[in-house]
Design a protein around this motif. Sequence first.
Motif, PDB file in Angstrom:
ATOM      1  N   ALA A 382      -9.447  -8.903  -4.857  1.00  0.00           N
ATOM      2  CA  ALA A 382      -8.658  -7.792  -5.403  1.00  0.00           C
ATOM      3  C   ALA A 382      -9.056  -6.435  -4.834  1.00  0.00           C
ATOM      4  O   ALA A 382      -8.221  -5.527  -4.755  1.00  0.00           O
ATOM      5  CB  ALA A 382      -8.787  -7.766  -6.930  1.00  0.00           C
ATOM      6  N   GLY A 411      -5.375  -7.544  -8.742  1.00  0.00           N
ATOM      7  CA  GLY A 411      -5.212  -8.023  -7.375  1.00  0.00           C
ATOM      8  C   GLY A 411      -3.900  -8.747  -7.150  1.00  0.00           C
ATOM      9  O   GLY A 411      -2.969  -8.671  -7.956  1.00  0.00           O
ATOM     10  N   GLY A 465      -1.872  -9.567 -10.680  1.00  0.00           N
ATOM     11  CA  GLY A 465      -3.256  -9.629 -11.090  1.00  0.00           C
ATOM     12  C   GLY A 465      -3.649 -10.964 -11.720  1.00  0.00           C
ATOM     13  O   GLY A 465      -2.827 -11.867 -11.902  1.00  0.00           O
TER      14      GLY A 465
END
Length: 477
Positions: A382, A411, A465
């Motif tokens: 990330a 990320g 993410g």
Amino acid sequence: MTTIQKKIITLTTIMLLVMLTIWLMMTFYNRQSLDKYNGILQRYLVLNDVNETSQQLLTELNNYLTAPSEQIIASIEEHKAELGSNEQEVWSLAHVENQFDITNYINLMDSLIETIDRSIILDRQQDPEAALSEFTDATRITNYISETTLALVDQELKTYDTFYRSIIEQSAALNQFGIWLLLWLTFSLIVVTYTLSRSITRPINQLTEAANALSRGEFDSEVEVDSNDEISFLARTFNRMRININTLISEIQLKAQLEKELQESKLLLQESQFKSLQSQINPHFLFNTLNTISKKAYLEQALETSDLLVNIAGLLRYNLKQLDRSVTLYDEVTVLKQYIDIQRARFTDRLNFFEQIDEQLLTVPIPALTIQPIIENAIIHAIEPNEDGGNIYFRIADQDDRVLIEIEDNGPGMSKEKIEQLLSGSIMPKEGHSTGIGFTNVVKRLRIFYNCDHLIEIQSELNKGTTISLRLPKQRG
């Protein structure tokens, strides 16, 4: 091949046949003697029945003449019929010596019946004197019947006197024969049993001697058994086993020699490896060196460099411990902070790390190096690829009987297929740079440590993410 079982069955069969034959002979002889006894006894019983029936007829006639009644008449008729049926049995007792006496005996029985009938008829005709006269004749005839019965019984006894004596002699001879037969059977059984047991025990003794010789290491003595049963087969098998053992010992000796040579080669190789390892840097030496450099940087007023070296040394010292040890969340959080400080020195403002920790949960046991590898994977995926950096959120919260640990990043995320493969261990994710411990390794150690599944949950979508949740028991299972 004659088996031991066949030998025993043959012996048992012969003994059973002999005993059956003897039993049949004794039964046949006893049956004949018993039939003769029954025949003689039946002759005496017939004569006794005739005598008793005639006496009863005379008594009932007297009762009738005294007090006539139909009940007495019925009883007289019943005994007359019984006396008439006895005549046929009396005829069967006749033979040459008593032919005349039997004929006279039957005539007396007929005369008694006729006299009784006349006495009853005269009494019914109101002629008591004539009826009494016939009663007197009936009494005389009954006495004749009794005397004749005794005479016939005496004659029967004289006739069968020889038979009785022969029975007694045969019984004595039979007893003597039974004793000799028992002795003969006992002797024969002993001889046959000894011969059979000898044919079994002698080869077994030979096998025992061969086994003792084999236990002493004498593998060259061959077992010879001349029987033709299972023991002979066992002896041949024993000989093959002896040869195989001898061959196996030779092979073991050769293998031991080869292993000895191989062990010597391994010792030489280990010695060379040890000398090679001596030339490598010792991790503890590296740890001590970092501490020395940190102190020197502190003395030179390079405080940030000193703090970075201290964090690297602490992280190195923590990683040098065994992975299967149990630590606390406090230990994990402490080394995590050191690791974050190192990464902040590397990524500066590209790394934004946020933490939210319940201090009361830091005493919960947890496997060593559990949180750092997960944070490290978040940094690798990330933060490192993104020029603008990223955010990592670290939370520790209370959930009843479990502790919730969440690592969240913004990320690139991952697909559901990859999440399933990651949790099942079917793929190996990229390993961390500092510890060399991958996510799959963390999952396996957690399952072993707590002895249960469903400890880790991954929530992620592409470009949205990833959130990794650890729900760990407060008490180790």
